[in-house]
Scaffold this motif. Structure first.
Motif, PDB file in Angstrom:
ATOM      1  N   LYS A  22       0.896  -1.245  -0.132  1.00  0.00           N
ATOM      2  CA  LYS A  22       0.157  -0.069  -0.019  1.00  0.00           C
ATOM      3  C   LYS A  22       0.688   1.378   0.067  1.00  0.00           C
ATOM      4  CE  LYS A  22      -0.837  -0.108   4.822  1.00  0.00           C
ATOM      5  NZ  LYS A  22      -0.078  -1.118   5.455  1.00  0.00           N
ATOM      6  N   ASN A  23       1.942   1.278   0.839  1.00  0.00           N
ATOM      7  CA  ASN A  23       2.866   2.454   0.858  1.00  0.00           C
ATOM      8  C   ASN A  23       3.486   2.922  -0.575  1.00  0.00           C
ATOM      9  OD1 ASN A  23       4.571   0.269   0.639  1.00  0.00           O
ATOM     10  ND2 ASN A  23       6.099   1.198   2.215  1.00  0.00           N
ATOM     11  N   GLN A  24       3.364   1.910  -1.519  1.00  0.00           N
ATOM     12  CA  GLN A  24       3.970   2.271  -2.829  1.00  0.00           C
ATOM     13  C   GLN A  24       2.857   2.762  -3.841  1.00  0.00           C
ATOM     14  OE1 GLN A  24       7.218   1.371  -3.736  1.00  0.00           O
ATOM     15  NE2 GLN A  24       7.221   0.719  -1.735  1.00  0.00           N
ATOM     16  N   PHE A  25       1.407   2.942  -3.129  1.00  0.00           N
ATOM     17  CA  PHE A  25       0.409   3.552  -4.130  1.00  0.00           C
ATOM     18  C   PHE A  25      -0.105   4.695  -3.154  1.00  0.00           C
ATOM     19  CE2 PHE A  25       0.351  -0.972  -4.884  1.00  0.00           C
ATOM     20  CZ  PHE A  25       0.837  -0.785  -6.578  1.00  0.00           C
ATOM     21  N   ILE A  26      -0.210   4.567  -1.729  1.00  0.00           N
ATOM     22  CA  ILE A  26      -1.003   5.487  -0.950  1.00  0.00           C
ATOM     23  C   ILE A  26       0.446   5.981   0.069  1.00  0.00           C
ATOM     24  CG2 ILE A  26      -2.684   5.954   0.830  1.00  0.00           C
ATOM     25  CD1 ILE A  26      -3.627   5.361  -2.118  1.00  0.00           C
ATOM     26  N   VAL A  27       0.520   7.412   0.177  1.00  0.00           N
ATOM     27  CA  VAL A  27       1.336   7.600   1.048  1.00  0.00           C
ATOM     28  C   VAL A  27       0.706   8.100   2.395  1.00  0.00           C
ATOM     29  CG1 VAL A  27       3.181   8.365  -0.666  1.00  0.00           C
ATOM     30  CG2 VAL A  27       1.395  10.095  -0.031  1.00  0.00           C
ATOM     31  N   ALA A  28      -0.530   8.439   2.404  1.00  0.00           N
ATOM     32  CA  ALA A  28      -1.195   9.000   3.555  1.00  0.00           C
ATOM     33  C   ALA A  28      -2.704   8.957   3.319  1.00  0.00           C
ATOM     34  CB  ALA A  28      -0.784  10.434   3.990  1.00  0.00           C
ATOM     35  N   TRP A  29      -3.238   8.970   4.568  1.00  0.00           N
ATOM     36  CA  TRP A  29      -4.825   9.033   4.545  1.00  0.00           C
ATOM     37  C   TRP A  29      -5.160  10.563   5.460  1.00  0.00           C
ATOM     38  CZ3 TRP A  29      -8.381   5.796   2.076  1.00  0.00           C
ATOM     39  CH2 TRP A  29      -7.722   4.737   1.586  1.00  0.00           C
ATOM     40  N   VAL A  30      -5.938  11.250   4.816  1.00  0.00           N
ATOM     41  CA  VAL A  30      -6.526  12.642   5.444  1.00  0.00           C
ATOM     42  C   VAL A  30      -8.050  12.361   5.534  1.00  0.00           C
ATOM     43  CG1 VAL A  30      -6.629  15.111   5.560  1.00  0.00           C
ATOM     44  CG2 VAL A  30      -4.381  13.735   4.759  1.00  0.00           C
ATOM     45  N   ASN A  31      -8.696  12.282   6.857  1.00  0.00           N
ATOM     46  CA  ASN A  31      -9.957  12.100   6.670  1.00  0.00           C
ATOM     47  C   ASN A  31     -10.705  11.113   6.146  1.00  0.00           C
ATOM     48  OD1 ASN A  31     -10.032  14.355   8.937  1.00  0.00           O
ATOM     49  ND2 ASN A  31     -10.041  15.927   7.273  1.00  0.00           N
ATOM     50  N   GLY A  32     -10.049  10.058   6.087  1.00  0.00           N
ATOM     51  CA  GLY A  32     -10.600   8.797   5.279  1.00  0.00           C
ATOM     52  C   GLY A  32     -10.190   9.147   3.615  1.00  0.00           C
ATOM     53  N   ARG A  33      -9.581   9.995   3.273  1.00  0.00           N
ATOM     54  CA  ARG A  33      -9.250  10.023   2.009  1.00  0.00           C
ATOM     55  C   ARG A  33      -7.747   9.758   1.553  1.00  0.00           C
ATOM     56  NH1 ARG A  33     -13.211  13.872  -1.396  1.00  0.00           N
ATOM     57  NH2 ARG A  33     -12.463  12.198  -2.773  1.00  0.00           N
ATOM     58  N   PRO A  34      -7.385   9.124   0.579  1.00  0.00           N
ATOM     59  CA  PRO A  34      -5.964   8.945   0.363  1.00  0.00           C
ATOM     60  C   PRO A  34      -5.349   9.911  -0.306  1.00  0.00           C
ATOM     61  CG  PRO A  34      -7.468   7.659  -1.344  1.00  0.00           C
ATOM     62  CD  PRO A  34      -8.139   8.344  -0.320  1.00  0.00           C
ATOM     63  N   ILE A  35      -4.010  10.038  -0.171  1.00  0.00           N
ATOM     64  CA  ILE A  35      -2.958  10.833  -0.768  1.00  0.00           C
ATOM     65  C   ILE A  35      -2.081  10.100  -1.655  1.00  0.00           C
ATOM     66  CG2 ILE A  35      -1.321  12.501  -0.833  1.00  0.00           C
ATOM     67  CD1 ILE A  35      -2.587  13.555   1.714  1.00  0.00           C
TER      68      ILE A  35
END
Length: 188
Positions: A22-35
């Motif tokens: 997952k860290n290869q695609f998503i670097v963070a989650w903010v209020n339930g939404r991915p970055i």
């Protein structure tokens, strides 16, 4: 049934792989939404590009202004500053080489930064802080910073601090003036 189990196993396998990587695609989650990593990389490139360009432009402006005013820095001045840094590093139990390596900075890059700093100091001229400013600073900060000390005990320290602050202010003013007067064409 067998096909359903195969599809389910594949789906679970893919879900497991996606979760594991997952860290290869998503670097963070903010209020339930991915970055996403892509958005992160694009933002990083924009910031780095802007910062690198600002740095290069500022360096060029300083060098040009120094040449225009016939201001130079002797090799001995840079060597002296390098020796001072090395002595301070040794006093803290490290060598200059260890500090440079830890910061990922080459010896030549440090020499260039020192040269630019020395050029700026010469361009802004000598900074003098009078005793009145020192006394005023001491009175304003006596209880917070200098409790139990006399002005004479901390006078040199305060003078050095105020000199450094004034130098930074003058350098910022110089750079702002150079940037406002410059004709810059940026193709990035």
């Amino acid at each position: 049934k067998k096909k359903i189990l195969i599809y389910l196993a594949i789906a679970l396998g893919l879900a497991g792989l996606l979760f594991y990587f997952k860290n290869q695609f998503i670097v963070a989650w903010v209020n339930g939404r991915p970055i996403s990593r892509i958005a992160y990389t694009q933002e990083l490139q924009k910031l780095a590009k802007t910062q690198a360009m600002d740095s290069l432009l500022t360096k060029r402006l300083i060098i040009t202004e120094a040449a225009k005013n016939k201001v130079t820095v002797a090799k001995e001045e840079i060597d002296e500053a390098m020796n001072n840094i090395d002595e301070r590093a040794k006093a803290q139990g490290a060598s200059l080489e260890e500090l440079l390596q830890a910061q990922g900075v080459s010896r030549e890059s440090l020499r260039e930064e020192i040269r630019l700093q020395k050029l700026l100091e010469k361009l802004v001229g000598n900074i003098t802080i009078d005793d009145e400013k020192v006394s005023g600073y001491f009175k304003d900060n006596q209880t917070a910073l200098y409790e139990g000390k006399t002005l004479n005990e901390v006078k040199d320290e305060i003078k050095e601090q105020l000199t450094q602050q004034e130098l930074i202010n003058k350098i910022q003013e110089l750079i702002a003036r150079l940037q406002s007067e410059a004709k810059i064409v940026n193709w990035l």
